[in-house]
Design an enzyme around this catalytic site. Structure first.
Site, short mmCIF file in Angstrom:
data_model
loop_
_atom_site.label_atom_id
_atom_site.label_comp_id
_atom_site.label_asym_id
_atom_site.label_seq_id
_atom_site.Cartn_x
_atom_site.Cartn_y
_atom_site.Cartn_z
N TYR A 24 0.81 -1.17 0.51
CA TYR A 24 -0.10 -0.32 -0.04
C TYR A 24 1.06 1.53 0.17
O TYR A 24 0.47 2.35 -0.02
CB TYR A 24 -0.89 -0.14 1.45
CG TYR A 24 -1.93 -1.18 1.12
CD1 TYR A 24 -2.73 -1.16 0.09
CD2 TYR A 24 -1.51 -2.32 2.27
CE1 TYR A 24 -3.74 -2.61 0.54
CE2 TYR A 24 -2.55 -2.80 1.90
CZ TYR A 24 -3.74 -3.77 1.10
OH TYR A 24 -4.27 -4.20 1.08
N LYS A 42 6.71 7.33 4.66
CA LYS A 42 6.40 6.42 3.96
C LYS A 42 5.31 7.11 3.25
O LYS A 42 4.25 7.96 3.91
CB LYS A 42 5.97 5.09 4.86
CG LYS A 42 4.88 4.38 4.49
CD LYS A 42 4.60 3.88 5.99
CE LYS A 42 3.49 2.90 5.36
NZ LYS A 42 3.01 2.13 6.68
N ASP A 135 1.05 -8.28 12.17
CA ASP A 135 2.04 -8.68 10.97
C ASP A 135 2.82 -9.16 11.86
O ASP A 135 4.27 -8.02 10.31
CB ASP A 135 1.70 -7.99 9.55
CG ASP A 135 2.13 -8.31 7.96
OD1 ASP A 135 2.33 -9.30 8.09
OD2 ASP A 135 2.19 -7.40 7.57
#
Length: 269
Positions: A24, A42, A135
């Site tokens: 993403y 990011k 995750d």
């Protein structure tokens, strides 16, 4: 990229090359005039994301990053929101843990012990604040310039505080790191699933390979149900094997929490 790059330049950031790509997002190296240091940015282009990510996962990531502060969690200096983008201004890292293991083949038990304790302490911090990462994997553990491990990538993280049931149903993360109860579908305890993923990270660190083949889910579930096997080389201490076996327990109710893992004999030596 011209839109956010121009905006970031106005804010005093010198934008550099791409250093990472995720499902993403794109991560770029940059220099902050204000902080007088190299950083990472990011960049999430909202126009390229599915609605589910924009309405569920991204808001959670923003919220969790805004409230977390720990030496082994990637530091976020600022979060910038616009109609088109979400920008995370973060501390820079040199490489991720998977690349380090790949370059060396595997890590010694002493080196692993140093890294793993810090990673476990960061996860303990998350869990103490009712946050499940969902995750945990070597690719989501970065190493700073001074060789400190930092957990990152909170797109699947969720805060369970105030919920009546400590359970999830959403499949998150990578299959190779996913706990049996996650792969089987249905409800699962996300904190115990995090612990399983931590065990896979530990196994990969000391052996250089994953404990279960990352192939078809049916084959993966079958391998997880069998006794855990260790490669003949490198030779691992009984204490290290005991810790890994303790963490990679198929029964989530018998799987230890992170605090108990940190108190294991391996960390008392």
């Amino acid at each position: 990229m011209s839109g956010p790059k121009l905006y970031l330049t106005i804010l005093g950031y010198e934008i550099g090359e791409v250093i990472g790509r995720r499902t993403y997002s794109v991560v770029r190296r940059a220099f902050s005039q204000k902080l007088q240091r190299s950083i990472a940015i990011k960049i999430i282009d909202k126009s390229k994301q599915v609605d589910d990510y924009l309405t569920k996962f991204l808001p959670k990531e923003v919220s969790i990053l805004a409230q977390c502060s720990h030496p082994n969690i990637i530091k976020v200096y600022q979060i910038i929101e616009s109609c088109e983008h979400t920008l995370f201004i973060m501390e820079e890292a040199q490489m991720d843990l998977f690349d380090l293991i790949d370059s060396r083949g595997h890590l010694s038990e002493d080196v692993t012990q140093c890294y793993f304790r810090q990673i476990a302490q960061a996860l303990e911090y998350f869990h103490a604040h009712h946050i499940a990462h969902r995750d945990i994997k070597c690719e989501n553990i970065l190493l700073s310039a001074d060789d400190v491990p930092k957990i990152t990538d909170f797109g699947f993280a969720t805060c369970m505080k105030g919920l009546e049931s400590c359970s999830c149903t959403t499949f998150c993360g990578s299959a190779a790191y996913a706990a049996p109860e996650v792969l089987n579908g249905g409800k699962y305890d996300p904190f115990k699933a995090d612990v399983w993923s931590l065990g896979v990270v530990l196994y990969l660190m000391v052996t250089g390979c994953r404990p279960f083949a990352d192939g078809e889910l049916s084959k993966l579930r079958e391998l997880q149900s069998q006794p855990l096997q260790f490669p003949p080389s490198p030779s691992l201490s009984d204490c290290c094997q005991s810790l890994i076996n303790t963490i990679l327990n198929n029964n989530p109710k018998e799987r230890p929490d992170v605090s108990r893992i940190i108190k294991h004999q391996r960390f008392k030596e």
